[in-house]
Design a protein around this motif. Sequence first.
Motif, PDB file in Angstrom:
ATOM      1  N   SER A   7      -2.859  90.641 -60.556  1.00  0.00           N
ATOM      2  CA  SER A   7      -2.565  92.093 -60.399  1.00  0.00           C
ATOM      3  C   SER A   7      -1.293  92.303 -61.151  1.00  0.00           C
ATOM      4  O   SER A   7      -0.461  91.365 -61.326  1.00  0.00           O
ATOM      5  N   GLY A   8      -0.847  93.529 -61.478  1.00  0.00           N
ATOM      6  CA  GLY A   8       0.284  93.757 -62.011  1.00  0.00           C
ATOM      7  C   GLY A   8       0.345  94.213 -63.530  1.00  0.00           C
ATOM      8  O   GLY A   8       1.363  94.546 -64.188  1.00  0.00           O
ATOM      9  N   GLY A   9      -0.679  93.938 -64.093  1.00  0.00           N
ATOM     10  CA  GLY A   9      -0.841  94.027 -65.877  1.00  0.00           C
ATOM     11  C   GLY A   9      -0.828  95.564 -65.961  1.00  0.00           C
ATOM     12  O   GLY A   9      -1.023  96.347 -65.011  1.00  0.00           O
ATOM     13  N   GLY A  10      -0.729  95.889 -67.266  1.00  0.00           N
ATOM     14  CA  GLY A  10      -0.697  97.144 -67.740  1.00  0.00           C
ATOM     15  C   GLY A  10      -0.009  97.543 -69.147  1.00  0.00           C
ATOM     16  O   GLY A  10       0.330  96.363 -69.920  1.00  0.00           O
ATOM     17  N   LEU A  11       0.181  98.655 -69.400  1.00  0.00           N
ATOM     18  CA  LEU A  11       0.673  99.153 -70.614  1.00  0.00           C
ATOM     19  C   LEU A  11       2.142  99.243 -70.584  1.00  0.00           C
ATOM     20  O   LEU A  11       2.618 100.126 -69.419  1.00  0.00           O
ATOM     21  N   GLN A  13       6.190  99.603 -72.783  1.00  0.00           N
ATOM     22  CA  GLN A  13       6.836  99.988 -73.881  1.00  0.00           C
ATOM     23  C   GLN A  13       7.848  98.450 -74.156  1.00  0.00           C
ATOM     24  O   GLN A  13       8.123  97.986 -73.388  1.00  0.00           O
ATOM     25  N   PRO A  14       7.941  98.293 -75.502  1.00  0.00           N
ATOM     26  CA  PRO A  14       8.869  97.395 -75.890  1.00  0.00           C
ATOM     27  C   PRO A  14      10.297  97.350 -75.155  1.00  0.00           C
ATOM     28  O   PRO A  14      10.968  98.477 -75.126  1.00  0.00           O
ATOM     29  N   GLY A  15      10.699  96.144 -74.729  1.00  0.00           N
ATOM     30  CA  GLY A  15      11.822  96.411 -73.560  1.00  0.00           C
ATOM     31  C   GLY A  15      11.828  96.663 -72.192  1.00  0.00           C
ATOM     32  O   GLY A  15      12.376  96.388 -71.392  1.00  0.00           O
ATOM     33  N   GLY A  16      10.462  96.853 -71.906  1.00  0.00           N
ATOM     34  CA  GLY A  16      10.155  97.273 -70.444  1.00  0.00           C
ATOM     35  C   GLY A  16      10.107  95.974 -69.641  1.00  0.00           C
ATOM     36  O   GLY A  16      10.099  94.928 -70.233  1.00  0.00           O
ATOM     37  N   SER A  17       9.565  96.091 -68.337  1.00  0.00           N
ATOM     38  CA  SER A  17       9.275  95.032 -67.310  1.00  0.00           C
ATOM     39  C   SER A  17       7.968  95.323 -66.826  1.00  0.00           C
ATOM     40  O   SER A  17       7.600  96.363 -66.542  1.00  0.00           O
ATOM     41  N   LEU A  18       7.442  94.059 -66.348  1.00  0.00           N
ATOM     42  CA  LEU A  18       6.037  94.056 -65.562  1.00  0.00           C
ATOM     43  C   LEU A  18       6.453  92.838 -64.771  1.00  0.00           C
ATOM     44  O   LEU A  18       7.021  91.822 -65.013  1.00  0.00           O
ATOM     45  N   ARG A  19       5.653  93.131 -63.739  1.00  0.00           N
ATOM     46  CA  ARG A  19       5.613  91.929 -62.588  1.00  0.00           C
ATOM     47  C   ARG A  19       4.435  91.620 -62.211  1.00  0.00           C
ATOM     48  O   ARG A  19       3.608  92.392 -61.675  1.00  0.00           O
ATOM     49  N   THR A  90       1.833  90.674 -75.800  1.00  0.00           N
ATOM     50  CA  THR A  90       0.595  91.329 -75.531  1.00  0.00           C
ATOM     51  C   THR A  90      -0.464  90.290 -75.765  1.00  0.00           C
ATOM     52  O   THR A  90      -0.642  89.537 -76.396  1.00  0.00           O
ATOM     53  N   ALA A  91      -1.360  90.274 -74.416  1.00  0.00           N
ATOM     54  CA  ALA A  91      -2.162  89.011 -74.042  1.00  0.00           C
ATOM     55  C   ALA A  91      -2.992  89.445 -72.688  1.00  0.00           C
ATOM     56  O   ALA A  91      -2.418  90.176 -72.071  1.00  0.00           O
ATOM     57  N   GLY A 114      -7.759  87.005 -65.339  1.00  0.00           N
ATOM     58  CA  GLY A 114      -7.035  87.491 -66.209  1.00  0.00           C
ATOM     59  C   GLY A 114      -6.582  88.916 -65.948  1.00  0.00           C
ATOM     60  O   GLY A 114      -7.461  89.854 -65.123  1.00  0.00           O
ATOM     61  N   THR A 115      -5.537  89.477 -66.208  1.00  0.00           N
ATOM     62  CA  THR A 115      -4.996  90.789 -66.197  1.00  0.00           C
ATOM     63  C   THR A 115      -4.268  91.161 -67.776  1.00  0.00           C
ATOM     64  O   THR A 115      -3.602  90.222 -68.209  1.00  0.00           O
ATOM     65  N   GLN A 116      -4.666  92.317 -68.200  1.00  0.00           N
ATOM     66  CA  GLN A 116      -4.329  92.609 -69.628  1.00  0.00           C
ATOM     67  C   GLN A 116      -2.572  93.217 -69.489  1.00  0.00           C
ATOM     68  O   GLN A 116      -2.407  93.958 -68.883  1.00  0.00           O
ATOM     69  N   VAL A 117      -1.808  92.685 -70.346  1.00  0.00           N
ATOM     70  CA  VAL A 117      -0.637  93.064 -70.496  1.00  0.00           C
ATOM     71  C   VAL A 117      -0.564  93.431 -72.077  1.00  0.00           C
ATOM     72  O   VAL A 117      -0.645  92.773 -72.991  1.00  0.00           O
ATOM     73  N   THR A 118      -0.285  94.783 -72.183  1.00  0.00           N
ATOM     74  CA  THR A 118      -0.141  95.401 -73.496  1.00  0.00           C
ATOM     75  C   THR A 118       1.189  95.840 -73.792  1.00  0.00           C
ATOM     76  O   THR A 118       1.708  96.735 -72.861  1.00  0.00           O
ATOM     77  N   VAL A 119       2.150  95.628 -74.754  1.00  0.00           N
ATOM     78  CA  VAL A 119       3.348  95.982 -74.952  1.00  0.00           C
ATOM     79  C   VAL A 119       3.520  96.802 -76.258  1.00  0.00           C
ATOM     80  O   VAL A 119       3.007  96.181 -77.402  1.00  0.00           O
ATOM     81  N   SER A 120       3.482  98.053 -76.206  1.00  0.00           N
ATOM     82  CA  SER A 120       3.366  98.746 -77.467  1.00  0.00           C
ATOM     83  C   SER A 120       4.165 100.191 -77.223  1.00  0.00           C
ATOM     84  O   SER A 120       4.430 100.671 -76.243  1.00  0.00           O
TER      85      SER A 120
END
Length: 121
Positions: A7-11, A13-19, A90-91, A114-120
């Motif tokens: 869990s924790g994936g998502g969209l 922005q560049p420079g941001g953070s996710l856990r 992004t992956a 799997g969980t999608q992480v998108t950096v855009s």
Amino acid sequence: QVQLVESGGGLVQPGGSLRLSCAASGSIFSINAMGWYRQAPGKQRELVASITSGSSTNYADSVKGRFTISRDNAKNTVYLQMNSLKPEDTAVYYCNANLWRLWGGASEMYWGQGTQVTVSS
């Protein structure tokens, strides 16, 4: 059954953070090593970070200094703190665990869905 749920994936922005979080559940006796892999479009799955039962960590060169892997052994959970995210991150991120099942013999490898992480932008 043994299941790994990410869990924790998502969209972001560049420079941001996710856990990211990954919780292992089911008939588990003990977990040896856990890790995170990722697979980008058109690429092979690659190791991002891993952590052993002794808390030894390993990181891909591309994420060193930006990502931190940690775990809570009591909860059979592994985390991946991702800072300063780049579009190249992004992956689909997959959780992995090497563990011993209850009533099992040798340790076995398990994978999350799997969980999608998108950096855009």
